[in-house]
Motif scaffolding. Sequence first.
Motif, PDB file in Angstrom:
ATOM      1  N   ALA A 155      10.671 -85.556 -21.301  1.00  0.00           N
ATOM      2  CA  ALA A 155      11.827 -85.370 -20.421  1.00  0.00           C
ATOM      3  C   ALA A 155      13.058 -84.942 -21.219  1.00  0.00           C
ATOM      4  CB  ALA A 155      12.112 -86.667 -19.656  1.00  0.00           C
ATOM      5  N   GLY A 156      13.272 -85.556 -22.387  1.00  0.00           N
ATOM      6  CA  GLY A 156      14.411 -85.186 -23.219  1.00  0.00           C
ATOM      7  C   GLY A 156      14.311 -83.768 -23.742  1.00  0.00           C
ATOM      8  N   ILE A 157      13.111 -83.372 -24.163  1.00  0.00           N
ATOM      9  CA  ILE A 157      12.922 -82.010 -24.681  1.00  0.00           C
ATOM     10  C   ILE A 157      13.107 -80.983 -23.576  1.00  0.00           C
ATOM     11  CG2 ILE A 157      11.202 -80.431 -25.640  1.00  0.00           C
ATOM     12  CD1 ILE A 157      10.036 -82.880 -27.140  1.00  0.00           C
ATOM     13  N   VAL A 158      12.518 -81.244 -22.407  1.00  0.00           N
ATOM     14  CA  VAL A 158      12.684 -80.331 -21.270  1.00  0.00           C
ATOM     15  C   VAL A 158      14.150 -80.232 -20.877  1.00  0.00           C
ATOM     16  CG1 VAL A 158      12.175 -80.021 -18.809  1.00  0.00           C
ATOM     17  CG2 VAL A 158      10.349 -80.671 -20.390  1.00  0.00           C
ATOM     18  N   CYS A 159      14.838 -81.377 -20.889  1.00  0.00           N
ATOM     19  CA  CYS A 159      16.256 -81.396 -20.546  1.00  0.00           C
ATOM     20  C   CYS A 159      17.064 -80.534 -21.519  1.00  0.00           C
ATOM     21  CB  CYS A 159      16.762 -82.833 -20.554  1.00  0.00           C
ATOM     22  SG  CYS A 159      18.532 -82.999 -20.255  1.00  0.00           S
ATOM     23  N   ALA A 160      16.864 -80.738 -22.814  1.00  0.00           N
ATOM     24  CA  ALA A 160      17.612 -79.972 -23.812  1.00  0.00           C
ATOM     25  C   ALA A 160      17.319 -78.477 -23.700  1.00  0.00           C
ATOM     26  CB  ALA A 160      17.281 -80.478 -25.211  1.00  0.00           C
ATOM     27  N   ALA A 161      16.050 -78.127 -23.539  1.00  0.00           N
ATOM     28  CA  ALA A 161      15.671 -76.711 -23.451  1.00  0.00           C
ATOM     29  C   ALA A 161      16.244 -76.059 -22.199  1.00  0.00           C
ATOM     30  CB  ALA A 161      14.151 -76.587 -23.465  1.00  0.00           C
ATOM     31  N   SER A 162      16.198 -76.778 -21.064  1.00  0.00           N
ATOM     32  CA  SER A 162      16.705 -76.194 -19.826  1.00  0.00           C
ATOM     33  C   SER A 162      18.228 -76.049 -19.870  1.00  0.00           C
ATOM     34  CB  SER A 162      16.274 -77.049 -18.631  1.00  0.00           C
ATOM     35  OG  SER A 162      16.772 -78.370 -18.735  1.00  0.00           O
ATOM     36  N   LEU A 163      18.920 -76.993 -20.498  1.00  0.00           N
ATOM     37  CA  LEU A 163      20.373 -76.867 -20.633  1.00  0.00           C
ATOM     38  C   LEU A 163      20.739 -75.690 -21.521  1.00  0.00           C
ATOM     39  CD1 LEU A 163      21.484 -80.612 -20.988  1.00  0.00           C
ATOM     40  CD2 LEU A 163      21.823 -79.115 -19.027  1.00  0.00           C
TER      41      LEU A 163
END
Length: 543
Positions: A155-163
């Motif tokens: 979730a953290g990686i997806v969040c950072a990448a999407s931001l």
Amino acid sequence: MTTVAARPPFTETPFGAGEFAGTGQMLRLSLRRDRVIAPLWALLIGLMPALQIVSIKDLYSTQQQLDQFAATTAASPALIAMYGPVFSSALGSIGTWKAGAMYALIAIAAVLTVVRHTRVEEETGRAELVGATSIGRFAGLTGALLLTYGAAAVAGIVCAASLMATDLPVAGSVAFGAALAGSGFVWGAIAAVAAQVSSGARIARGVAFAALGAAFAVRAVGDAGNGVLSWFSPLGWCLQIRPFAQERWWVLILLAALGALATALAYQLLRTRDLGAGMLADRAGPAAAGAGLAGPVGLAWRLQRGSLLAWTIGFGLYGLLIGGAVQSIGGMLDDSGTLKDVVTSLGGSADLEKSFIAYAITMLAAAAAAYSVSSVLRLHEEENSGRAETVLAAAVGRVRYASSHLLFAVAGPAVALLVCGLGIGVVWGATEGGTADKIGQSLGAVAVQLPAVWVLTAVAMLLFGVVPKYAALAWAVLSAMIVVFLLGSLGGLPQWMLDLVPFIHPPKLPGAAFAPAPLAWLLAVAAAGLAVGVLAFRRRDLR
């Protein structure tokens, strides 16, 4: 003559590799069981902040509007208590302000995942069967934590990448993703401790969620005050990392340290307790059951009352915060002409303060649907544990048994939402005058959302009655509806897809015109779904 060897006294043994034997197998089993749910919550939670950024870009297109938004928010203690302070008027800081609720959402997901794979396994007896093989004592807990920590990291990686995909600075994007993953890590570890302390899954979830509620309250009071108290809350730490506002990377050490300490404590408690028992002994019950426990309704009340009380208190407090934020939100919304178009597209009124209340209540209705789904799935939990079979072996019919739990799944959200509406009306009326009228408008606004909530109740009952193996997919249905609703507010989705979300159809009171036809259709759909689900449960075999 037969001789019996003396049994050596029990001695605690230090942690050894044998205690973790079979961890890989337990992890694979956990992944197999959560192959749909875990990736779903990890991806949805990870993508939600980026969706918030996209909406902010559309609503506030100039830096002047962003500056005004930050100034208005800073002047509202109610908004700060709800979402936390805005540390900068930069797009990233403004856009991820409300997305800070994701820290609590990933905490809930982590708690449910850990308890499901630890205390539930012991409560149903499956952990004892597995432990009778060559699986070590710590393998089950380790597998559950690895699954939870891994999903939080995703979730953290997806969040950072999407931001970063929305052209935000890399440092702030990584900081927000790390804070999100850190929250999942901490609350997964706290849930592991709760699973060792309590003797049942229901109590374990209650302990963990009580800790989460206390952390939110401490953070809210601290942020609305001088900010000192917020440092005593893990949720406050996540906000204090300050993504996109001169990031404080060292705060991540606090999250890592608390998570590590809680994880170590969970292993130590597991090592010293008996399998199936908790550190806190069960309270001895009375010799004879009281009149309140007579019949399936009394049993359902005993099982559901804790959740009902907790959700009602939470909704009531949130209603007070919404009512306190109404005055400041009007000026904030007036700064964006695009937002007025969004309000109109969602069925709101020209009165932006009333439209804010309508939108907030719609989102709370989605939360009430989550409570309702949880109440329905209590039937699934009782069946899997074997307790339902014991009850149904007596003079209790299946329809009567299912209806006893559905009573709380239907009435519980109504109670919680009405208390929320009362809180909104009281504070709204106290700040603007006309308290009686404001209470009436707020209660009407929450009442029209109840048919939409009950549609999700019917979906959960339908899945439980027809395909009990996939009853948990009710959470996926609810999550998908929330995502479609949020994306629909930005435009671009086809109307037929929006029509699948029941929360879109009720009239957006207060402010909009009352229309009974959508409510009648929603009630008909809910009634039909509930009826089919109950009849299917009556005819199928117990698992």
